[in-house]
Write an enzyme that holds these catalytic residues in place. Structure first.
Site, PDB file in Angstrom:
ATOM      1  N   HIS A   9      38.407  48.556  25.599  1.00  6.25           N
ATOM      2  CA  HIS A   9      38.228  48.211  27.239  1.00  6.25           C
ATOM      3  C   HIS A   9      39.208  48.708  28.132  1.00  6.25           C
ATOM      4  O   HIS A   9      40.261  47.820  28.369  1.00  6.25           O
ATOM      5  CB  HIS A   9      37.943  46.610  27.176  1.00  6.25           C
ATOM      6  CG  HIS A   9      37.419  46.451  28.684  1.00  6.25           C
ATOM      7  ND1 HIS A   9      36.132  45.418  28.683  1.00  6.25           N
ATOM      8  CD2 HIS A   9      37.453  46.640  29.749  1.00  6.25           C
ATOM      9  CE1 HIS A   9      35.974  45.482  29.889  1.00  6.25           C
ATOM     10  NE2 HIS A   9      36.642  46.033  30.597  1.00  6.25           N
ATOM     11  N   HIS A  11      39.690  50.885  31.733  1.00  8.13           N
ATOM     12  CA  HIS A  11      39.155  51.684  32.836  1.00  8.13           C
ATOM     13  C   HIS A  11      39.982  52.929  33.274  1.00  8.13           C
ATOM     14  O   HIS A  11      41.306  52.636  33.576  1.00  8.13           O
ATOM     15  CB  HIS A  11      38.951  50.854  34.220  1.00  8.13           C
ATOM     16  CG  HIS A  11      37.861  49.589  33.796  1.00  8.13           C
ATOM     17  ND1 HIS A  11      36.625  49.583  34.126  1.00  8.13           N
ATOM     18  CD2 HIS A  11      37.963  48.605  33.134  1.00  8.13           C
ATOM     19  CE1 HIS A  11      35.764  48.798  33.885  1.00  8.13           C
ATOM     20  NE2 HIS A  11      36.764  47.923  33.105  1.00  8.13           N
ATOM     21  N   ASP A  13      39.889  54.790  36.072  1.00  6.55           N
ATOM     22  CA  ASP A  13      40.290  54.791  37.581  1.00  6.55           C
ATOM     23  C   ASP A  13      41.494  53.474  37.680  1.00  6.55           C
ATOM     24  O   ASP A  13      42.307  53.713  38.629  1.00  6.55           O
ATOM     25  CB  ASP A  13      39.338  54.357  38.425  1.00  6.55           C
ATOM     26  CG  ASP A  13      38.372  53.351  38.197  1.00  6.55           C
ATOM     27  OD1 ASP A  13      38.652  52.437  37.000  1.00  6.55           O
ATOM     28  OD2 ASP A  13      37.416  53.109  38.881  1.00  6.55           O
ATOM     29  N   GLY A 174      31.344  46.658  37.902  1.00  5.57           N
ATOM     30  CA  GLY A 174      31.214  46.429  39.425  1.00  5.57           C
ATOM     31  C   GLY A 174      31.060  44.783  39.365  1.00  5.57           C
ATOM     32  O   GLY A 174      31.124  44.032  38.557  1.00  5.57           O
ATOM     33  N   HIS A 202      29.810  44.204  31.128  1.00  4.12           N
ATOM     34  CA  HIS A 202      31.153  43.113  31.606  1.00  4.12           C
ATOM     35  C   HIS A 202      30.189  42.036  32.042  1.00  4.12           C
ATOM     36  O   HIS A 202      29.228  41.946  32.992  1.00  4.12           O
ATOM     37  CB  HIS A 202      31.572  43.685  33.288  1.00  4.12           C
ATOM     38  CG  HIS A 202      32.681  44.436  32.868  1.00  4.12           C
ATOM     39  ND1 HIS A 202      32.476  45.971  32.584  1.00  4.12           N
ATOM     40  CD2 HIS A 202      33.927  44.493  33.102  1.00  4.12           C
ATOM     41  CE1 HIS A 202      33.762  46.310  32.452  1.00  4.12           C
ATOM     42  NE2 HIS A 202      34.657  45.534  32.873  1.00  4.12           N
ATOM     43  N   GLU A 205      33.246  36.820  33.242  1.00  7.51           N
ATOM     44  CA  GLU A 205      34.663  37.047  33.855  1.00  7.51           C
ATOM     45  C   GLU A 205      34.414  36.358  34.976  1.00  7.51           C
ATOM     46  O   GLU A 205      34.986  35.010  35.022  1.00  7.51           O
ATOM     47  CB  GLU A 205      35.053  38.433  34.058  1.00  7.51           C
ATOM     48  CG  GLU A 205      36.534  38.451  34.514  1.00  7.51           C
ATOM     49  CD  GLU A 205      36.559  40.007  35.048  1.00  7.51           C
ATOM     50  OE1 GLU A 205      35.481  40.652  35.124  1.00  7.51           O
ATOM     51  OE2 GLU A 205      37.830  40.554  35.266  1.00  7.51           O
ATOM     52  N   ASP A 282      42.370  46.704  29.878  1.00  7.88           N
ATOM     53  CA  ASP A 282      41.497  46.753  31.112  1.00  7.88           C
ATOM     54  C   ASP A 282      41.984  47.644  32.169  1.00  7.88           C
ATOM     55  O   ASP A 282      41.352  48.770  32.198  1.00  7.88           O
ATOM     56  CB  ASP A 282      41.280  45.390  31.712  1.00  7.88           C
ATOM     57  CG  ASP A 282      39.976  44.989  32.635  1.00  7.88           C
ATOM     58  OD1 ASP A 282      39.211  45.845  32.124  1.00  7.88           O
ATOM     59  OD2 ASP A 282      40.183  44.208  33.387  1.00  7.88           O
TER      60      ASP A 282
HETATM   61 ZN   LIG Z   1      36.778  45.903  32.877  1.00  5.92          ZN
END
Ligand SMILES: [Zn+2]
Length: 334
Positions: A9, A11, A13, A174, A202, A205, A282
């Site tokens: 996991h 990302h 960006d 998102g 996702h 959370e 993450d």
């Molecule tokens: Zn994430």
């Protein structure tokens, strides 16, 4: 000795290396920034207020991720950094639809990222590192946004086009909120299922256990975060029974205020209840962390043990969206 690590996991960006951003600022003739102010622009403060402050940190790196050259370079630079941290397998996720602002198609975006992986594999082959190889796959994120059904459908199609050739699955990312409830995405995941594409979602959370339940109802075998499942015993039982994997990300959960202190991070409790938990980073740059750091922090703060770490590694192998051959390679590294 360096730990052998797997990140499921991560990302793209949120993990553009600091040095790469500096390079991009120069190349684009943007005003130079002192290291400290650039860090503040890219990473959340230790007392990050909430998810909004967190999400603001993505705009700047994403502005550079709009050309093939930059996308390829960012993937290549990131993989070099991950290799130095001891990673042996990583699934890097990003949403191709966020990288089409300068006219690239989603397929071109994905091809550029795959080129970054291939460039890294050649670089690695020619390097004299004694650490086991790092292999990588891409996960393509569908986005919870207004009016982007077409873009999401396009992402599923592009995923199918490159499946097994650098891309290995889908995600839904998102804003987690009632407005973008996971159950609204039943249609698109049914479409993905028909094409035989594996996916993670996702959930759990910002939203509670009910959102995880919705993701399971859509057939997700992995949950991004899912950490708030711990609030509901019957959900935990279901997760154990159905062999669902949770992609836990400790520092990120602190930054977004899911937990107030790392001492309360329940990953040991999840493992002891038989949950297939994994530990992931993450957003390396936004959260100012990396996977070795996550492990050392949990070793120190919650007594994460070597046997816990072996479980986390095995759980990651089992849940990875990769070939059987790759899983065998990873198992042989234990
Ligand atoms: Zn994430």
């Amino acid at each position: 000795m360096m730990r052998k690590l797997i990140d499921l996991h991560l990302h793209l960006d949120g993990s553009v290396p600091f040095s790469t951003i500096k390079k991009l600022i120069k190349e684009n003739n943007l005003p130079e920034m002192a290291d400290l102010s650039l860090r503040n622009k890219l990473s959340v403060s230790p007392n990050c207020h909430d998810l909004n402050e967190f999400l603001e940190k993505f705009a700047f790196p994403v502005s550079f991720m709009q050309t093939k050259e930059n996308l390829q370079m960012i993937v290549f630079d990131l993989l070099k950094e991950l290799k130095e941290q001891g990673l042996v397998y990583v699934e890097i996720r990003f949403a191709p639809q966020l990288h089409t602002q300068q006219g690239l198609s989603q397929a071109e975006v994905v091809r550029a990222a795959i080129n970054g992986i291939n460039q890294f594999l050649i670089y690695q082959k020619n390097s004299d590192s004694t650490h086991p190889d790092l292999h990588a796959n891409l996960l393509l994120c569908l986005m919870r946004l207004e009016n982007n059904e077409e873009e999401n459908v396009e992402t599923v199609k592009v995923c199918e086009e490159f499946l097994g050739r650098g891309v290995s699955g889908l995600d839904l990312a998102g804003e987690e909120s009632e407005r973008f409830a996971i159950k609204n995405y039943a249609g698109i995941f049914q479409f993905a299922q028909q094409m035989g594409i594996p996916y993670t979602i996702h959930a759990g959370e910002a939203m509670g256990p009910a959102s995880v339940k919705q993701a399971l109802n859509l057939g997700a075998k992995r949950i991004g975060h899912g950490i708030r499942s711990i609030e509901n015993t019957s959900l935990i039982n279901e997760i154990v029974q159905d062999n669902i994997t949770l992609e836990c990300c400790a520092t990120s959960n602190l930054n977004t205020k899911v937990f107030d202190q790392i001492d309360h991070y329940p990953i040991k409790s999840l493992l002891s209840q038989g949950v297939k938990a994994t530990l992931n980073s993450d957003d390396m740059t936004v959260c100012n962390t990396n996977l070795p750091n996550e492990y050392s922090m949990l070793e120190e703060k919650i007594n994460l043990s070597k046997s816990d770490e072996q479980k986390l590694f095995l759980n990651a192998i089992n849940a990875a969206f990769c070939s059987k051959k790759e899983k065998e390679r990873l198992l042989s590294l234990i």
